[in-house]
Write a protein that holds these residues in place. Sequence first.
Motif, short mmCIF file in Angstrom:
data_model
loop_
_atom_site.label_atom_id
_atom_site.label_comp_id
_atom_site.label_asym_id
_atom_site.label_seq_id
_atom_site.Cartn_x
_atom_site.Cartn_y
_atom_site.Cartn_z
N GLN A 31 -58.06 -42.51 -13.05
CA GLN A 31 -57.71 -43.36 -11.92
C GLN A 31 -57.14 -44.71 -12.33
O GLN A 31 -56.88 -45.56 -11.48
CB GLN A 31 -58.98 -43.58 -11.05
CG GLN A 31 -59.45 -42.32 -10.35
CD GLN A 31 -60.67 -42.56 -9.48
OE1 GLN A 31 -61.79 -42.38 -9.94
NE2 GLN A 31 -60.46 -42.97 -8.25
N TRP A 32 -56.95 -44.90 -13.62
CA TRP A 32 -56.29 -46.13 -14.08
C TRP A 32 -54.81 -46.07 -13.69
O TRP A 32 -54.17 -45.04 -13.84
CB TRP A 32 -56.43 -46.24 -15.60
CG TRP A 32 -56.15 -47.62 -16.12
CD1 TRP A 32 -54.93 -48.11 -16.48
CD2 TRP A 32 -57.08 -48.67 -16.33
NE1 TRP A 32 -55.03 -49.40 -16.91
CE2 TRP A 32 -56.37 -49.78 -16.83
CE3 TRP A 32 -58.46 -48.79 -16.16
CZ2 TRP A 32 -56.97 -50.98 -17.15
CZ3 TRP A 32 -59.06 -49.99 -16.48
CH2 TRP A 32 -58.33 -51.07 -16.97
N LYS A 33 -54.32 -47.16 -13.16
CA LYS A 33 -52.95 -47.19 -12.66
C LYS A 33 -51.95 -46.85 -13.77
O LYS A 33 -51.95 -47.47 -14.83
CB LYS A 33 -52.63 -48.57 -12.08
CG LYS A 33 -51.27 -48.63 -11.39
CD LYS A 33 -51.06 -49.99 -10.77
CE LYS A 33 -49.72 -50.06 -10.06
NZ LYS A 33 -49.48 -51.38 -9.42
N VAL A 61 -61.87 -46.06 -19.94
CA VAL A 61 -63.28 -46.33 -19.62
C VAL A 61 -63.83 -47.39 -20.56
O VAL A 61 -64.67 -48.21 -20.18
CB VAL A 61 -64.12 -45.04 -19.68
CG1 VAL A 61 -64.42 -44.61 -21.11
CG2 VAL A 61 -65.43 -45.22 -18.92
N ARG A 62 -63.34 -47.41 -21.80
CA ARG A 62 -63.74 -48.45 -22.74
C ARG A 62 -63.22 -49.80 -22.28
O ARG A 62 -63.92 -50.81 -22.33
CB ARG A 62 -63.23 -48.12 -24.13
CG ARG A 62 -63.92 -46.95 -24.80
CD ARG A 62 -63.25 -46.58 -26.09
NE ARG A 62 -63.93 -45.47 -26.76
CZ ARG A 62 -63.44 -44.82 -27.82
NH1 ARG A 62 -62.27 -45.20 -28.34
NH2 ARG A 62 -64.12 -43.82 -28.35
N GLU A 63 -61.98 -49.83 -21.84
CA GLU A 63 -61.39 -51.09 -21.38
C GLU A 63 -62.09 -51.59 -20.12
O GLU A 63 -62.33 -52.78 -19.96
CB GLU A 63 -59.89 -50.87 -21.12
CG GLU A 63 -59.14 -52.15 -20.79
CD GLU A 63 -57.63 -51.91 -20.68
OE1 GLU A 63 -56.94 -52.84 -20.21
OE2 GLU A 63 -57.17 -50.81 -21.07
N ALA A 67 -64.71 -55.19 -19.62
CA ALA A 67 -64.48 -56.27 -18.66
C ALA A 67 -65.43 -56.19 -17.46
O ALA A 67 -65.33 -57.00 -16.54
CB ALA A 67 -63.04 -56.23 -18.17
N TYR A 68 -66.36 -55.24 -17.46
CA TYR A 68 -67.24 -55.04 -16.30
C TYR A 68 -68.26 -56.16 -16.18
O TYR A 68 -68.89 -56.56 -17.17
CB TYR A 68 -67.96 -53.69 -16.43
CG TYR A 68 -68.87 -53.37 -15.26
CD1 TYR A 68 -68.35 -52.94 -14.06
CD2 TYR A 68 -70.25 -53.49 -15.39
CE1 TYR A 68 -69.18 -52.63 -12.99
CE2 TYR A 68 -71.08 -53.20 -14.33
CZ TYR A 68 -70.55 -52.77 -13.13
OH TYR A 68 -71.37 -52.48 -12.08
N ASN A 69 -68.45 -56.68 -15.00
CA ASN A 69 -69.42 -57.75 -14.73
C ASN A 69 -70.12 -57.46 -13.41
O ASN A 69 -69.54 -57.60 -12.33
CB ASN A 69 -68.72 -59.12 -14.68
CG ASN A 69 -69.73 -60.26 -14.47
OD1 ASN A 69 -70.93 -60.06 -14.56
ND2 ASN A 69 -69.21 -61.44 -14.18
N TYR A 70 -71.37 -57.04 -13.52
CA TYR A 70 -72.13 -56.68 -12.31
C TYR A 70 -72.35 -57.89 -11.41
O TYR A 70 -72.45 -57.76 -10.19
CB TYR A 70 -73.48 -56.08 -12.73
CG TYR A 70 -74.34 -55.64 -11.56
CD1 TYR A 70 -74.15 -54.40 -10.98
CD2 TYR A 70 -75.34 -56.47 -11.05
CE1 TYR A 70 -74.92 -53.99 -9.90
CE2 TYR A 70 -76.12 -56.07 -9.98
CZ TYR A 70 -75.91 -54.84 -9.41
OH TYR A 70 -76.69 -54.44 -8.34
N PHE A 71 -72.44 -59.08 -12.01
CA PHE A 71 -72.77 -60.29 -11.24
C PHE A 71 -71.52 -61.02 -10.74
O PHE A 71 -71.61 -62.18 -10.33
CB PHE A 71 -73.60 -61.24 -12.11
CG PHE A 71 -74.88 -60.63 -12.60
CD1 PHE A 71 -75.95 -60.43 -11.75
CD2 PHE A 71 -75.01 -60.23 -13.93
CE1 PHE A 71 -77.11 -59.86 -12.19
CE2 PHE A 71 -76.18 -59.67 -14.38
CZ PHE A 71 -77.24 -59.47 -13.52
#
Length: 211
Positions: A31-33, A61-63, A67-71
């Motif tokens: 689903q990455w553009k 998924v690594r990228e 950069a994932y930030n739950y907060f």
Amino acid sequence: MKLNSKYFDSIRVAPKRAAEAASEEKHPQCQWKGCGRPAPYRAPKGRGHDGEYYCFCVDHVREYNAAYNYFDGMSDAEVVDFQKDAMTGHRPTWKVGANSWAHGTNARQSGASGNAAAGFRPHDPHGLFAERARQARDAPVAERRVLKPIERKSLEALHLPETASKAEIKARFKELVKRHHPDSNGGDTRSADTLREIIQAYNYLKKAGLV
């Protein structure tokens, strides 16, 4: 296995293109553009979307995870409160020595008012708790009294337990006097000594208010 073996020629290895085709059929597209590769990896969509995931290939998924930030979108105070609640699994807590009834939590959960919570009664279909409460109320004072050593010794002389009632003491005294009276034992001096000890014990219990 030898390279010139007849069994070596019978081995067939699936071509790389066939393996890629099978992977594309098994997994959805990334689903990455701009990416159309198979996406066997899931990544959470974030806070407020629990149970929802994106499908990515291994590179994306690594990228995404880097950069994932739950907060994201929360203030510093909200982040601190969340981390503090996470230590107890986001469950309510109370100070040591207090419980949910002391704070009215159970009353609110059951929909009861403060007055109803104060009069709370446990479910007792067989009347077990009620029977124990009745026994505690009806327990004679004699069962809860604290005896002096000489009072305890006097009861032992009459062969009675520490919880003996006034009626039991009187009845046992009459029984022992009749049993150990010299007239009933042919003038035996040992019976006279025992009778004297019984009378002294009874008189002391009477003086102490236990009879």
